[in-house]
Motif scaffolding. Structure first.
Motif, PDB file in Angstrom:
ATOM      1  N   GLY A  20      82.571  31.078   5.266  1.00 21.68           N
ATOM      2  CA  GLY A  20      81.993  31.367   3.947  1.00 21.68           C
ATOM      3  C   GLY A  20      80.741  32.226   4.069  1.00 21.68           C
ATOM      4  O   GLY A  20      80.542  33.170   3.291  1.00 21.68           O
ATOM      5  N   ASP A  89      89.970  33.715   3.145  1.00 18.22           N
ATOM      6  CA  ASP A  89      89.138  32.761   3.896  1.00 18.22           C
ATOM      7  C   ASP A  89      89.804  31.382   3.790  1.00 18.22           C
ATOM      8  O   ASP A  89      89.903  30.836   2.696  1.00 18.22           O
ATOM      9  CB  ASP A  89      87.734  32.817   3.270  1.00 18.22           C
ATOM     10  N   ARG A 160      79.723  18.399  -0.346  1.00 21.94           N
ATOM     11  CA  ARG A 160      81.167  18.302  -0.521  1.00 21.94           C
ATOM     12  C   ARG A 160      81.667  16.916  -0.141  1.00 21.94           C
ATOM     13  O   ARG A 160      81.176  16.315   0.798  1.00 21.94           O
ATOM     14  CB  ARG A 160      81.864  19.359   0.353  1.00 21.94           C
TER      15      ARG A 160
HETATM   16 MG    MG Z   1      84.103  27.635   3.607  1.00 17.25          MG
END
Ligand code: MG
Ligand code: G5P
Length: 224
Positions: A20, A89, A160
């Motif tokens: 990312g 990705d 997350r």
């Molecule tokens: Mg990522």
């Protein structure tokens, strides 16, 4: 390699390897459309769609979402890319996904980030994200301007659900078993460029140089 008019690239690497982070820089310098499978899935979870509800259990357990579900979601997004430069990705993650992708799209390069696993565990502990945009922060490496607030919107940052240490270990195991054969698949086609290291800032100029041999950058940014 000849200079192309647009770029079709894939970024691969273990959880927390910096896909990312490096993707954000590629978007900025090369003007590509970034499609992150994880971001797409998290959006579905947030919106409580049918896809999201099915995917969440797998994600929270650190497992891969089954291929039929993933292909249904991602291949649909790919249709809209047209003649634009793009960067995938987190997809493909299994050989079946790679086969489905290469049947419908040509690929210029697969960027493989090789980061030691012990470095990764430390990174993930400090990660905070903005759920609306997928923007990523880290308490030391890339802190937000205001603690725990997104720089652009001021909205709260979250950790997350799959970033708990045990889940990260499961994600790394699945990566080792299922995604490694994907690299072999692309290596056999001579498409993989390797980037080994422990710091994204040190890897980024090498990624930039590799991509500049394929397409002309939109702008040059230098990172310390
Ligand atoms: Mg990522
Ligand atoms: P995701 O969302 O694709 P992962 O597990 O592949 O998730 P992740 O965790 O998003 O990968 P990343 O993007 O590689 O990691 O790393 P990052 O976010 O840029 O960096 C991690 C942290 O380190 C950040 O806080 C960053 O600021 C910091 N950092 C970066 N560089 C440095 C540095 O040099 N130094 C320091 N100190 N810090 C740094 O997938 C999630 C789940 O979705 C499902 C699966 O369940 C998966 O587990 N899924 C799929 N399932 C099936 N098929 C697919 N294709 C799927 N795709 C997703």
């Amino acid at each position: 390699m000849a200079i192309h008019s647009f770029l079709r690239a894939i970024i691969v690497g273990a959880p927390g390897s910096g896909k990312g982070t490096i993707s954000t820089r590629i978007v900025k310098d090369f003007g590509v459309k970034h499609l992150s499978s994880g971001d797409l899935l998290r959006k579905q979870v947030q919106e409580k769609t049918e896809y999201g509800q099915q995917a969440k259990n797998y994600m929270d357990a650190g497992k891969l979402v089954p291929d039929d579900l993933m292909l249904g979601l991602f291949m649909n997004e790919l249709k809209d890319l047209g003649d634009h430069s793009w960067l995938l990705d987190g997809f493909p993650r299994t050989v079946d996904q790679a086969v489905a992708l290469t049947k419908s799209k040509d690929i210029d390069v697969v960027l493989n980030l090789r980061i030691p696993f012990d470095v990764i565990i430390d990174r993930i502990k400090g990660r905070w994200t903005h759920p609306g945009s997928g923007r990523i922060y880290h308490v030391d490496f890339n802190p937000p301007k205001v603690p725990f607030k997104d720089d652009m919107t001021g909205e709260p940052l979250v950790q997350r659900d799959d970033d708990k240490e045990e889940t990260v270990k499961a994600r790394l195991e699945h990566y080792r078993h299922l995604t490694h054969p994907v690299l072999q698949f692309f290596s056999n086609k001579g498409m993989v460029e390797e980037f080994a290291g422990t710091e994204s800032n040190e890897i980024w100029p090498r990624v930039h140089k590799t991509l500049s041999h394929i397409v002309t950058p939109k702008q040059y940014t230098h990172y310390e």
